[in-house]
Design a protein around this motif. Structure first.
Motif, short mmCIF file in Angstrom:
data_model
loop_
_atom_site.label_atom_id
_atom_site.label_comp_id
_atom_site.label_asym_id
_atom_site.label_seq_id
_atom_site.Cartn_x
_atom_site.Cartn_y
_atom_site.Cartn_z
N UNK A 178 36.36 13.53 15.75
CA UNK A 178 35.01 14.07 15.59
C UNK A 178 35.05 15.48 15.00
N UNK A 179 36.05 16.27 15.38
CA UNK A 179 36.19 17.61 14.84
C UNK A 179 36.48 17.57 13.34
N UNK A 180 37.36 16.68 12.93
CA UNK A 180 37.70 16.55 11.50
C UNK A 180 36.48 16.07 10.71
N UNK A 181 35.78 15.09 11.26
CA UNK A 181 34.59 14.55 10.58
C UNK A 181 33.51 15.62 10.44
N UNK A 182 33.40 16.48 11.45
CA UNK A 182 32.40 17.53 11.44
C UNK A 182 32.79 18.69 10.51
N UNK A 183 34.01 18.65 9.99
CA UNK A 183 34.44 19.69 9.07
C UNK A 183 35.20 20.82 9.70
N UNK A 184 35.52 20.70 10.97
CA UNK A 184 36.31 21.71 11.66
C UNK A 184 37.75 21.24 11.70
N UNK A 185 38.50 21.54 10.67
CA UNK A 185 39.88 21.07 10.58
C UNK A 185 40.64 21.41 11.84
N UNK A 186 41.21 20.40 12.48
CA UNK A 186 41.89 20.57 13.77
C UNK A 186 43.22 21.23 13.65
#
Length: 47
Positions: free
Chosen positions: A39-47
């Motif tokens: 969900x973080x990656x999809x939201x644009x917050x590169x993990x």
């Protein structure tokens, strides 16, 4: 992967969940972290 929670006695017997070959509880534990990372990656917050 099992998302949890487990409905003991309804969808699966407790003996199966707690058996030595069962991987349901680790799947629930690690599944949370995996879903949060995705969900973080999809939201644009590169993990």
């Amino acid at each position: 992967m099992h998302p949890g929670p487990i409905n003991r006695g309804v969808e699966i017997d407790s003996a199966v969940v707690d058996g030595k070959q069962s991987v349901i509880l680790p799947q629930v534990t690690f599944g949370i972290a995996v879903r949060m990372a995705v969900m973080s990656i999809v939201a644009g917050n590169e993990a």
